[in-house]
Motif scaffolding. Structure first.
Motif, mmCIF file in Angstrom:
data_model
loop_
_atom_site.group_PDB
_atom_site.id
_atom_site.type_symbol
_atom_site.label_atom_id
_atom_site.label_comp_id
_atom_site.label_asym_id
_atom_site.label_seq_id
_atom_site.Cartn_x
_atom_site.Cartn_y
_atom_site.Cartn_z
ATOM 1 N N PRO A 193 -61.216 -3.131 38.033
ATOM 2 C CA PRO A 193 -62.628 -2.765 38.076
ATOM 3 C C PRO A 193 -62.966 -1.853 36.895
ATOM 4 O O PRO A 193 -62.207 -0.940 36.588
ATOM 5 C CB PRO A 193 -62.765 -2.009 39.404
ATOM 6 C CG PRO A 193 -61.631 -2.517 40.240
ATOM 7 C CD PRO A 193 -60.514 -2.810 39.287
ATOM 8 N N GLY A 194 -64.048 -2.152 36.210
ATOM 9 C CA GLY A 194 -64.408 -1.393 35.007
ATOM 10 C C GLY A 194 -63.685 -1.887 33.763
ATOM 11 O O GLY A 194 -63.960 -1.438 32.654
ATOM 12 N N GLY A 195 -62.733 -2.818 33.941
ATOM 13 C CA GLY A 195 -61.932 -3.323 32.829
ATOM 14 C C GLY A 195 -62.744 -4.213 31.895
ATOM 15 O O GLY A 195 -63.759 -4.795 32.284
ATOM 16 N N ARG A 196 -62.272 -4.317 30.653
ATOM 17 C CA ARG A 196 -63.020 -5.047 29.620
ATOM 18 C C ARG A 196 -62.207 -6.192 29.040
ATOM 19 O O ARG A 196 -61.038 -6.019 28.689
ATOM 20 C CB ARG A 196 -63.391 -4.082 28.492
ATOM 21 C CG ARG A 196 -64.382 -3.021 28.934
ATOM 22 C CD ARG A 196 -64.270 -1.787 28.088
ATOM 23 N NE ARG A 196 -64.989 -1.893 26.811
ATOM 24 C CZ ARG A 196 -66.289 -1.711 26.677
ATOM 25 N NH1 ARG A 196 -67.044 -1.438 27.724
ATOM 26 N NH2 ARG A 196 -66.868 -1.793 25.503
ATOM 27 N N GLY A 243 -68.504 -2.780 41.511
ATOM 28 C CA GLY A 243 -68.799 -3.520 42.731
ATOM 29 C C GLY A 243 -68.321 -4.946 42.555
ATOM 30 O O GLY A 243 -67.177 -5.188 42.186
ATOM 31 N N ASP A 244 -69.221 -5.889 42.768
ATOM 32 C CA ASP A 244 -68.866 -7.295 42.595
ATOM 33 C C ASP A 244 -69.388 -7.792 41.261
ATOM 34 O O ASP A 244 -70.404 -7.341 40.781
ATOM 35 C CB ASP A 244 -69.539 -8.100 43.720
ATOM 36 C CG ASP A 244 -68.487 -8.722 44.617
ATOM 37 O OD1 ASP A 244 -67.287 -8.495 44.336
ATOM 38 O OD2 ASP A 244 -68.867 -9.425 45.563
#
Ligand code: SAH
Length: 221
Positions: free
Chosen positions: A176-179, A199-200
């Protein structure tokens, strides 16, 4: 970083690298961490001797097996975009190739997992990492279309060959938050930044038009 002399190139390479870095700045690369690491990374060691004298031109060059070492501008841009949201601990790279992009990444993030489908390219790249004392790179000979499920999740994924569509496996292996920074398309390719939302879902940004070799399934021994 220690300099190595390839046909006398080591002696002058820092000066020619300074010119390359200046050019990258003029083209809009502004992250000093990235520019500093590229100033220190001897790109000529990632090329065969016959091409080493062209290492500090801002251009892609052949590395055998119909593959190319990425253009320095593209390496700088992809690295800058990957790092823009903060420090990264665990990064997956798909397409080790010469290992130049891997080496730049390794000096800016905690741990790099790099996969390559062509074994001889991977072996050469591993020798270079050893020679440059880069110990935070783990290589695997595999089809990067599948990512590296055993090591997920990644804070960042950088893909240096272009699929026609973003592989779902890569999206699923992002934290999550990864790029994810990836070229997408066949003739007209776009460099995309895809962020996994907390979130989703995912947010996609198109950065620029690019030209990469295709991401190909399967492996070569
Ligand atoms: N960043 C590298 C780019 C090399 S070109 C460099 O600057 O040297 C792209 C690389 O991706 C090639 O080495 C190619 O063999 C590799 N590649 C293509 N499809 C792949 C796949 N499915 N899995 C792993 N590597 C792949």
């Amino acid at each position: 970083m220690t300099e190595f002399d390839v046909q006398g190139i080591g002696m002058t390479s820092r000066r020619t690298r300074e010119r390359l870095i200046q050019r990258l700045r003029e083209q809009g690369i502004s992250d000093m961490r990235v520019l500093d690491v590229m100033l220190d990374t001897p790109r000529h060691l990632f090329l065969d001797e016959a091409l080493a004298h062209r290492a500090y031109e801002d251009t892609a060059l052949p590395i055998g097996f119909n593959q190319t070492i990425s253009q320095p501008y593209i390496v700088a841009r992809m690295t800058e975009v990957l790092l823009a949201a903060g420090p990264l601990d665990k990064v997956l790279e798909v397409g080790t190739g010469s290992g130049y992009q891997t080496a730049v990444l390794a000096r800016l993030v905690g741990q790099v997992y790099s996969v390559e489908r062509i074994r001889p390219l991977q072996e050469k790249a591993k020798d270079r990492f050893k020679r440059l004392k880069l110990y935070n790179i783990i290589c695997r000979h595999s089809d990067g279309t599948m990512g590296w499920p055993e090591k997920m999740q990644f804070d960042g994924i950088l893909v240096t060959a272009a699929p026609e569509q973003v592989p779902d496996e890569l999206l699923q292996q992002l934290a999550p938050g990864g790029r994810l920074v990836i070229p997408v398309g066949r003739d007209q390719q776009q460099l995309k930044l895809i962020t996994r939302l907390d979130g989703d879902g995912f947010d996609t940004q198109v950065l620029e038009f690019v030209r990469f070799v295709p991401l190909v399934s399967g492996t070569i021994r």
